[in-house]
Design a protein around this motif. Structure first.
Motif, short mmCIF file in Angstrom:
data_model
loop_
_atom_site.label_atom_id
_atom_site.label_comp_id
_atom_site.label_asym_id
_atom_site.label_seq_id
_atom_site.Cartn_x
_atom_site.Cartn_y
_atom_site.Cartn_z
N SER A 174 1.19 -0.64 -8.79
CA SER A 174 1.68 -1.12 -9.92
C SER A 174 1.30 -0.73 -11.16
O SER A 174 2.05 -0.08 -12.31
CB SER A 174 1.81 -2.84 -9.93
OG SER A 174 0.43 -3.26 -9.73
N ARG A 175 -0.15 -0.35 -11.13
CA ARG A 175 -0.64 0.21 -12.68
C ARG A 175 -0.35 1.43 -12.68
O ARG A 175 0.10 2.04 -13.73
CB ARG A 175 -2.08 -0.11 -12.56
CG ARG A 175 -2.88 0.52 -13.66
CD ARG A 175 -4.55 0.22 -13.54
NE ARG A 175 -5.23 1.14 -14.51
CZ ARG A 175 -5.36 2.51 -14.39
NH1 ARG A 175 -4.98 3.07 -13.33
NH2 ARG A 175 -6.02 2.88 -15.40
N GLU A 176 -0.32 2.32 -11.62
CA GLU A 176 0.12 3.90 -11.78
C GLU A 176 1.50 3.73 -11.99
O GLU A 176 1.89 4.56 -12.99
CB GLU A 176 -0.26 4.46 -10.59
CG GLU A 176 -1.74 4.54 -10.12
CD GLU A 176 -2.09 4.84 -8.70
OE1 GLU A 176 -3.24 5.48 -8.51
OE2 GLU A 176 -1.15 4.65 -7.95
N GLU B 265 -2.52 -8.13 -0.30
CA GLU B 265 -2.52 -6.59 -0.63
C GLU B 265 -1.72 -6.12 -1.70
O GLU B 265 -0.70 -6.98 -2.02
CB GLU B 265 -1.78 -6.09 0.69
CG GLU B 265 -2.02 -4.66 0.95
CD GLU B 265 -1.71 -4.28 2.24
OE1 GLU B 265 -0.92 -3.17 2.36
OE2 GLU B 265 -2.16 -4.57 3.44
N GLU B 266 -2.09 -5.47 -2.38
CA GLU B 266 -1.44 -4.86 -3.59
C GLU B 266 -0.13 -4.28 -3.01
O GLU B 266 -0.05 -3.42 -2.06
CB GLU B 266 -2.21 -4.06 -4.51
CG GLU B 266 -1.62 -3.65 -5.92
CD GLU B 266 -2.35 -2.68 -6.58
OE1 GLU B 266 -2.15 -2.41 -7.58
OE2 GLU B 266 -3.54 -1.98 -6.05
N ARG B 267 0.98 -4.36 -4.01
CA ARG B 267 2.18 -3.65 -3.79
C ARG B 267 1.96 -2.39 -3.97
O ARG B 267 1.39 -2.09 -5.10
CB ARG B 267 3.35 -4.46 -4.45
CG ARG B 267 3.53 -5.82 -3.99
CD ARG B 267 4.62 -6.56 -4.57
NE ARG B 267 6.06 -5.52 -4.18
CZ ARG B 267 7.38 -5.88 -4.35
NH1 ARG B 267 7.48 -6.89 -4.84
NH2 ARG B 267 8.09 -5.05 -3.92
N LYS B 268 3.10 -1.58 -3.27
CA LYS B 268 2.93 -0.02 -3.69
C LYS B 268 4.64 0.33 -3.78
O LYS B 268 5.46 -0.40 -3.01
CB LYS B 268 2.26 0.70 -2.52
CG LYS B 268 0.96 0.40 -2.13
CD LYS B 268 0.00 1.16 -3.19
CE LYS B 268 -1.44 0.68 -2.81
NZ LYS B 268 -2.27 1.85 -2.36
#
Length: 113
Positions: A75-77, A4-7
């Motif tokens: 992470s991109r945002e 899962e992508e980290r937020k």
């Protein structure tokens, strides 16, 4: 199982700087119309060749502001928000120095980072 992508949560001062981006970008548009700013201009890592490009940045900043106020960000945002905040703080620092503020006082702009 896919990882899962980290937020991440965004700090309140960063949200404020995203809000301040709108005002600053509109000022850049006005300054360009009055001949005080010439295109191309690099803003937050984006080369703006004309007024439309600046409006695109306003939209991007608005979207990121809304996202940061409504949920955790990817992470991109987060990286893009950080880039905009760094640019906005740098622009604020330059404006403070140009107005005659002491370097010590102007440097307080960086407390938002």
């Amino acid at each position: 199982m896919a990882s899962e992508e980290r937020k991440y949560w965004v700090k309140g001062s960063w949200k404020f700087n995203l809000e301040a981006m709108h005002d600053k970008l509109y000022c850049i548009i006005i300054d360009s119309r009055e001949g005080e700013v010439q295109y191309p201009i690099t803003i937050a890592g984006t080369v703006c060749k004309d007024e439309c490009d600046v409006y695109d940045l306003i939209e991007e900043a608005s979207n990121l502001e809304w996202i940061s106020k409504s949920r955790k960000v990817t992470s991109r945002e987060y990286g893009r928000i950080k880039q905009m905040v760094e640019w906005r703080i740098g622009a604020r620092y330059v404006a403070c120095m140009a107005s005659g503020m002491s370097e010590r006082e102007a440097g307080r702009c960086f407390e938002d980072m």
